[in-house]
Motif scaffolding. Structure first.
Motif, PDB file in Angstrom:
ATOM      1  N   PHE A   8     -36.115  29.760  10.459  1.00  0.00           N
ATOM      2  CA  PHE A   8     -35.962  28.553   9.862  1.00  0.00           C
ATOM      3  C   PHE A   8     -36.214  27.530  10.477  1.00  0.00           C
ATOM      4  O   PHE A   8     -35.926  27.299  11.575  1.00  0.00           O
ATOM      5  N   ASP A   9     -36.892  26.185  10.027  1.00  0.00           N
ATOM      6  CA  ASP A   9     -37.140  25.106  10.897  1.00  0.00           C
ATOM      7  C   ASP A   9     -35.532  24.528  10.458  1.00  0.00           C
ATOM      8  O   ASP A   9     -34.774  25.129   9.538  1.00  0.00           O
ATOM      9  N   LEU A  10     -35.388  23.429  11.269  1.00  0.00           N
ATOM     10  CA  LEU A  10     -34.181  22.872  11.105  1.00  0.00           C
ATOM     11  C   LEU A  10     -34.413  21.414  10.301  1.00  0.00           C
ATOM     12  O   LEU A  10     -33.650  21.408   9.310  1.00  0.00           O
ATOM     13  N   ASP A  11     -34.830  20.564  10.834  1.00  0.00           N
ATOM     14  CA  ASP A  11     -34.965  19.426  10.214  1.00  0.00           C
ATOM     15  C   ASP A  11     -35.731  19.183   8.702  1.00  0.00           C
ATOM     16  O   ASP A  11     -36.884  19.805   8.940  1.00  0.00           O
ATOM     17  N   GLY A  12     -35.278  19.149   7.735  1.00  0.00           N
ATOM     18  CA  GLY A  12     -35.851  19.229   6.472  1.00  0.00           C
ATOM     19  C   GLY A  12     -35.531  20.563   5.656  1.00  0.00           C
ATOM     20  O   GLY A  12     -35.813  20.656   4.276  1.00  0.00           O
ATOM     21  N   ARG A  43     -44.814  10.594   8.218  1.00  0.00           N
ATOM     22  CA  ARG A  43     -45.828  11.239   9.382  1.00  0.00           C
ATOM     23  C   ARG A  43     -45.298  11.704  10.454  1.00  0.00           C
ATOM     24  O   ARG A  43     -45.741  12.562  11.184  1.00  0.00           O
ATOM     25  N   LEU A  44     -43.677  11.462  10.596  1.00  0.00           N
ATOM     26  CA  LEU A  44     -43.401  12.092  11.826  1.00  0.00           C
ATOM     27  C   LEU A  44     -42.652  13.283  11.740  1.00  0.00           C
ATOM     28  O   LEU A  44     -42.124  13.956  12.552  1.00  0.00           O
ATOM     29  N   LYS A  45     -42.430  13.760  10.446  1.00  0.00           N
ATOM     30  CA  LYS A  45     -41.687  15.019  10.030  1.00  0.00           C
ATOM     31  C   LYS A  45     -42.316  16.266  10.822  1.00  0.00           C
ATOM     32  O   LYS A  45     -43.654  16.595  10.691  1.00  0.00           O
ATOM     33  N   GLY A  46     -41.456  16.887  11.711  1.00  0.00           N
ATOM     34  CA  GLY A  46     -41.983  18.195  12.208  1.00  0.00           C
ATOM     35  C   GLY A  46     -42.882  17.795  13.356  1.00  0.00           C
ATOM     36  O   GLY A  46     -43.201  18.923  14.199  1.00  0.00           O
ATOM     37  N   VAL A  47     -42.997  16.522  13.679  1.00  0.00           N
ATOM     38  CA  VAL A  47     -43.840  16.064  14.990  1.00  0.00           C
ATOM     39  C   VAL A  47     -42.939  15.949  16.277  1.00  0.00           C
ATOM     40  O   VAL A  47     -41.979  15.529  16.057  1.00  0.00           O
ATOM     41  N   SER A  48     -43.505  16.304  17.282  1.00  0.00           N
ATOM     42  CA  SER A  48     -42.533  16.144  18.624  1.00  0.00           C
ATOM     43  C   SER A  48     -42.242  14.673  18.997  1.00  0.00           C
ATOM     44  O   SER A  48     -42.919  13.671  18.295  1.00  0.00           O
ATOM     45  N   ARG A  49     -41.408  14.495  19.760  1.00  0.00           N
ATOM     46  CA  ARG A  49     -40.800  13.064  19.920  1.00  0.00           C
ATOM     47  C   ARG A  49     -41.988  12.224  20.522  1.00  0.00           C
ATOM     48  O   ARG A  49     -41.970  11.015  20.126  1.00  0.00           O
ATOM     49  N   MET A  50     -42.858  12.769  21.649  1.00  0.00           N
ATOM     50  CA  MET A  50     -43.671  11.849  22.068  1.00  0.00           C
ATOM     51  C   MET A  50     -44.869  11.498  21.202  1.00  0.00           C
ATOM     52  O   MET A  50     -45.412  10.519  21.081  1.00  0.00           O
ATOM     53  N   ARG A  51     -45.176  12.660  20.436  1.00  0.00           N
ATOM     54  CA  ARG A  51     -46.299  12.222  19.570  1.00  0.00           C
ATOM     55  C   ARG A  51     -45.854  11.385  18.227  1.00  0.00           C
ATOM     56  O   ARG A  51     -46.447  10.657  17.803  1.00  0.00           O
ATOM     57  N   SER A  52     -44.655  11.489  17.929  1.00  0.00           N
ATOM     58  CA  SER A  52     -44.025  10.640  16.862  1.00  0.00           C
ATOM     59  C   SER A  52     -44.195   9.005  17.507  1.00  0.00           C
ATOM     60  O   SER A  52     -44.379   8.106  16.811  1.00  0.00           O
ATOM     61  N   LEU A  53     -43.712   8.879  18.876  1.00  0.00           N
ATOM     62  CA  LEU A  53     -43.854   7.651  19.534  1.00  0.00           C
ATOM     63  C   LEU A  53     -45.403   7.015  19.451  1.00  0.00           C
ATOM     64  O   LEU A  53     -45.545   5.980  19.103  1.00  0.00           O
ATOM     65  N   GLY A 115     -36.203  28.177  14.332  1.00  0.00           N
ATOM     66  CA  GLY A 115     -37.549  27.600  15.024  1.00  0.00           C
ATOM     67  C   GLY A 115     -37.820  25.955  14.987  1.00  0.00           C
ATOM     68  O   GLY A 115     -38.315  25.751  13.829  1.00  0.00           O
ATOM     69  N   SER A 116     -37.143  25.316  15.799  1.00  0.00           N
ATOM     70  CA  SER A 116     -37.302  23.991  15.475  1.00  0.00           C
ATOM     71  C   SER A 116     -38.129  23.253  16.609  1.00  0.00           C
ATOM     72  O   SER A 116     -38.018  23.515  18.003  1.00  0.00           O
ATOM     73  N   ALA A 117     -38.943  22.132  16.546  1.00  0.00           N
ATOM     74  CA  ALA A 117     -39.252  21.132  17.557  1.00  0.00           C
ATOM     75  C   ALA A 117     -38.378  20.458  18.313  1.00  0.00           C
ATOM     76  O   ALA A 117     -38.654  19.579  19.213  1.00  0.00           O
ATOM     77  N   SER A 118     -37.152  20.193  17.745  1.00  0.00           N
ATOM     78  CA  SER A 118     -36.166  19.268  18.219  1.00  0.00           C
ATOM     79  C   SER A 118     -35.408  19.642  19.597  1.00  0.00           C
ATOM     80  O   SER A 118     -34.861  20.966  19.531  1.00  0.00           O
ATOM     81  N   LYS A 119     -35.259  18.771  20.573  1.00  0.00           N
ATOM     82  CA  LYS A 119     -34.373  19.158  21.673  1.00  0.00           C
ATOM     83  C   LYS A 119     -33.098  18.867  21.394  1.00  0.00           C
ATOM     84  O   LYS A 119     -32.157  19.334  22.402  1.00  0.00           O
ATOM     85  N   ASN A 120     -32.807  18.416  20.339  1.00  0.00           N
ATOM     86  CA  ASN A 120     -31.295  18.227  19.926  1.00  0.00           C
ATOM     87  C   ASN A 120     -30.846  19.391  19.203  1.00  0.00           C
ATOM     88  O   ASN A 120     -29.759  19.182  18.551  1.00  0.00           O
ATOM     89  N   ALA A 121     -31.506  20.336  18.903  1.00  0.00           N
ATOM     90  CA  ALA A 121     -31.094  21.262  17.692  1.00  0.00           C
ATOM     91  C   ALA A 121     -29.770  21.990  17.968  1.00  0.00           C
ATOM     92  O   ALA A 121     -29.024  22.164  17.363  1.00  0.00           O
ATOM     93  N   ALA A 146     -46.427  21.719  20.602  1.00  0.00           N
ATOM     94  CA  ALA A 146     -45.765  21.210  19.441  1.00  0.00           C
ATOM     95  C   ALA A 146     -46.420  21.799  18.266  1.00  0.00           C
ATOM     96  O   ALA A 146     -47.682  22.291  18.410  1.00  0.00           O
ATOM     97  N   LYS A 147     -45.683  22.304  17.170  1.00  0.00           N
ATOM     98  CA  LYS A 147     -46.212  22.543  15.794  1.00  0.00           C
ATOM     99  C   LYS A 147     -47.482  21.579  15.637  1.00  0.00           C
ATOM    100  O   LYS A 147     -47.222  20.503  15.822  1.00  0.00           O
ATOM    101  N   PRO A 148     -48.651  22.006  15.033  1.00  0.00           N
ATOM    102  CA  PRO A 148     -49.069  23.392  14.461  1.00  0.00           C
ATOM    103  C   PRO A 148     -49.249  24.369  15.518  1.00  0.00           C
ATOM    104  O   PRO A 148     -49.601  25.496  14.976  1.00  0.00           O
TER     105      PRO A 148
HETATM  106  P1  B16 Z   1     -35.985  15.532  18.897  1.00  0.00           P
HETATM  107  P2  B16 Z   1     -37.839  20.191  13.250  1.00  0.00           P
HETATM  108  C1  B16 Z   1     -38.443  17.695  14.257  1.00  0.00           C
HETATM  109  O1  B16 Z   1     -37.479  18.974  13.699  1.00  0.00           O
HETATM  110  C2  B16 Z   1     -38.351  16.556  13.477  1.00  0.00           C
HETATM  111  O2  B16 Z   1     -38.700  17.036  12.206  1.00  0.00           O
HETATM  112  C3  B16 Z   1     -39.349  15.560  14.137  1.00  0.00           C
HETATM  113  O3  B16 Z   1     -39.160  14.565  13.093  1.00  0.00           O
HETATM  114  C4  B16 Z   1     -38.759  15.308  15.347  1.00  0.00           C
HETATM  115  O4  B16 Z   1     -39.516  14.209  16.181  1.00  0.00           O
HETATM  116  C5  B16 Z   1     -38.761  16.603  16.275  1.00  0.00           C
HETATM  117  O5  B16 Z   1     -37.916  17.601  15.935  1.00  0.00           O
HETATM  118  C6  B16 Z   1     -38.346  16.447  17.701  1.00  0.00           C
HETATM  119  O6  B16 Z   1     -37.003  16.047  17.733  1.00  0.00           O
HETATM  120  O7  B16 Z   1     -36.545  14.148  19.304  1.00  0.00           O
HETATM  121  O8  B16 Z   1     -34.556  15.608  18.430  1.00  0.00           O
HETATM  122  O9  B16 Z   1     -36.288  16.465  20.129  1.00  0.00           O
HETATM  123  O10 B16 Z   1     -38.544  19.962  11.792  1.00  0.00           O
HETATM  124  O11 B16 Z   1     -38.881  20.799  13.960  1.00  0.00           O
HETATM  125  O12 B16 Z   1     -36.672  20.946  13.160  1.00  0.00           O
END
Ligand code: B16
Ligand code: MG
Length: 217
Positions: A8-12, A43-53, A115-121, A146-148
């Motif tokens: 399971f992905d987390l966010d979303g 555009r930031l959904k599922g994308v890593s923090r630095m790529r989001s920036l 299975g989440s990209a978040s460092k705050n999971a 980072a995903k993909p």
């Molecule tokens: P963080 P997921 C992703 O979570 C978010 O969708 C994405 O918007 C965020 O930039 C990424 O985690 C990194 O998160 O800044 O907390 O490390 O959908 O992979 O659960």
């Protein structure tokens, strides 16, 4: 190949933390002097923090204007504001059907993996009291790509002790669906068919998912 693990992905998928990411990114954009809309945030959904920036700076026409040190500092400030929001989360924010779905898979003898990209999971799972529902937790602190890229899901399969072809991934982001497919896994999309492609099944949320049907895909 029979399904032996559900990832399971987390966010979303389990929780909507995108709204808190948005508030924090919007605040950073405000400090930098430009508007950041909810549409841009998609555009930031599922994308890593630095790529989001990088995407945020692109939206503001500021790509390439900052040093690596300044970029790391901006990402850290954004994360501080984001952590303030998620620190206040509790079980009431778990998306509908999540607990039933996790329990349903476990009752069928299927391993459950995050299975989440978040460092705050870990902070989020702990506030939501969901950590005990997972056999393995892979988050942004354990992976470097980072995903993909499929790294997060391949590591999830490994920690669960199953083969990639025995896994099904639940994902709301296109990058995540691609990562699941590159890992050789089944992909269940969570969201709207107009926004996503390349999945094996699509549902509006985990509340629509029937584990006994998923293990046959
Ligand atoms: P963080 P997921 C992703 O979570 C978010 O969708 C994405 O918007 C965020 O930039 C990424 O985690 C990194 O998160 O800044 O907390 O490390 O959908 O992979 O659960
Ligand atoms: Mg997601």
């Amino acid at each position: 190949m029979a399904i032996k693990a559900a990832i399971f992905d987390l966010d979303g998928v389990i929780v909507d933390t995108a709204k808190y990411h948005y508030l924090a990114w919007k605040r950073l954009a405000g400090e930098l002097g430009f508007e950041f809309t909810e549409k841009d945030n998609e555009r930031l959904k599922g994308v890593s923090r630095m790529r989001s920036l990088e995407i945020l700076l692109e939206v503001g026409g500021l790509s390439g204007k900052f040093s690596e040190e300044e970029m790391l500092d901006m990402a850290a400030r954004k994360n501080g504001w984001y952590v303030e929001h998620i620190s206040r989360m509790d079980e009431s924010e778990i998306l509908p059907g999540t607990v039933e779905c996790l329990r349903g898979f476990r009752n069928l003898g299927i391993k459950t993996v995050l299975g989440s990209a978040s460092k705050n999971a870990m902070l989020i799972l702990s506030n939501l009291r969901l950590a005990p529902y997972f056999d393995a937790i892979i988050d942004g602190t354990k992976v470097s790509k980072a995903k993909p890229d499929p790294e997060v899901f391949l590591l999830g399969a490994k920690e669960a002790g199953v083969k990639p072809g025995e896994c099904v991934v639940f994902e709301d982001a296109q990058a995540g669906i691609e990562a699941a497919k590159r890992a050789g896994m089944k992909a269940v999309a969570i969201g709207n068919p107009d926004d996503l492609s390349g999945y094996d099944r699509i549902y509006r949320g985990l509340f629509e998912v029937k584990p006994e049907e998923i293990i046959k895909i």
